[in-house]
Design an enzyme around this catalytic site. Structure first.
Site, PDB file in Angstrom:
ATOM      1  CE  LYS A 122      -4.174  -1.939   2.071  1.00  0.00           C
ATOM      2  NZ  LYS A 122      -5.185  -1.834   3.146  1.00  0.00           N
ATOM      3  CE  LYS A 206     -10.121 -10.215  -1.901  1.00  0.00           C
ATOM      4  NZ  LYS A 206      -9.625 -10.244  -0.505  1.00  0.00           N
ATOM      5  CE  LYS A 209     -13.890  -1.561   0.179  1.00  0.00           C
ATOM      6  NZ  LYS A 209     -14.323  -1.189   1.549  1.00  0.00           N
TER       7      LYS A 209
END
Length: 344
Positions: A122, A206, A209
């Site tokens: 991230k 995957k 969002k």
């Protein structure tokens, strides 16, 4: 004489999980988490929260955050969670989460956090610009779980490392403060079919969002036309569907669509192949689109109905927060005493 293992935790069985209020919920969240929460609530004491403390590890618009919390709650309710059975609450409404996280920050070791791959993914090349919260949020996650002495945690593959850290924190706390068996060492729950739904644009990634392409996912609030269009546009290959699972494994986009069909229809992938083997995607996709509309349409409609009455959602959250605070209070009081805080 041999060393004996410390006593195991012997308290009640509990399940805890949560979803961050950042971005629209999608099919992967629904199949991988929400429907399983709804089932678990009838099998074991269940705590389901909206992870707004975790959400602010990256910037969130303060004007939108509360509404996003309500949207996640609406999704919980639309998927079948019953606030009279499961404890549904906003994480930030239970201050004990943050207080226990600080205590655990003093138990966890830097080396443990340095090994967390999600932070590396991230933060990327901008580690120094990332918030301290993004680095330490696995410790807050440990506090979320252990505050309620949860024994089982539904997790996807990307969260297994964090659950291992939770087990390490629990074991070290029990050892360092000489309270063997005080905190449980929670187990990961295998979520079964639908636990990992992949992107409609890339069968190796995957469904997320945060994907910039809205066509990569089926959002729970998509209408029937949007669902059908996204399924039609989903990436595939030119070959017809095979007869065996072994053949399917080499074709990630085809495997993903078959897996979605199976999860939505409550069947195995093998059963889906038995019906559609030899057919092309021109025949399969319309059937998948119809199934997705039939299953997700009512969920989206119920979410919209609930979101039109925010006061009712707030009543659910307030009642759940009160129950969560009551459940958390004894643990925090005991931990304060174990650690040696004044007045405990």
């Amino acid at each position: 004489m041999t060393d004996q293992a410390p006593p195991a935790y012997s308290g009640p069985q509990r399940v805890l999980s949560g979803v961050q209020p950042s971005g629209a919920l999608h099919l992967g969240n629904y199949l991988g988490a929400l429907v399983k929460f709804a089932r678990l609530q009838h099998e074991v004491e269940t705590f389901i929260f909206v992870a707004d403390l975790h959400a602010i590890t990256v910037w969130q618009d303060p004007q939108l955050l509360a509404d996003q919390v309500r949207e996640i709650t609406a999704a919980y309710l639309a998927a079948g969670l019953d606030p009279k059975v499961a404890t549904i609450f906003p994480q930030s409404a239970v201050p004990a989460h943050a207080e226990l996280a600080w205590i655990f920050n003093c138990v966890a070791r830097l080396g443990w956090l340095d090994r967390m791959t999600q932070f590396k993914e991230k933060s990327g090349k901008h580690k120094e610009r990332s918030s301290v919260g993004l680095y330490t949020y696995p410790v807050l996650q440990a506090a979320d779980i252990l505050l309620y002495k949860a024994t089982q945690v539904p997790v996807g593959d990307d969260q297994r490392q964090h659950l291992e850290l939770t087990r390490d924190v629990a074991a070290k706390f029990n050892h360092d403060f000489e309270v063997p068996g005080y905190f449980p060492l929670p187990d990961a729950m295998t979520q079964g079919p639908g636990a990992r739904i992949m992107s409609l644009r890339d069968g190796s990634a995957k469904m997320s969002k945060s994907d910039p392409s809205d066509n990569s996912r089926l959002n729970l609030l998509d209408d029937a036309d949007a669902i059908a269009q996204k399924v039609r546009k989903a990436k595939t290959d030119p070959e017809p569907l095979p007869e065996t699972l072994d053949e399917l494994k080499a074709r990630p986009e085809a495997e993903n669509l078959v897996g979605i069909y199976a999860a939505l229809d409550g069947r195995t992938a093998a059963e889906v192949l038995a019906e559609f083997a030899g057919q092309g995607f021109g025949a399969f996709k319309p059937k998948l689109a119809d199934l997705a509309v039939a299953k997700l349409g009512p969920v989206g409609a119920e979410m919209r109905r609930l979101m039109a009455d925010p006061a009712e959602i707030d009543r659910v959250l307030a009642a759940g927060a009160e129950r969560a605070r009551e459940a958390a209070a004894p643990t925090l009081a005991e931990v304060r005493k174990i650690v040696g805080f004044w007045g405990a």
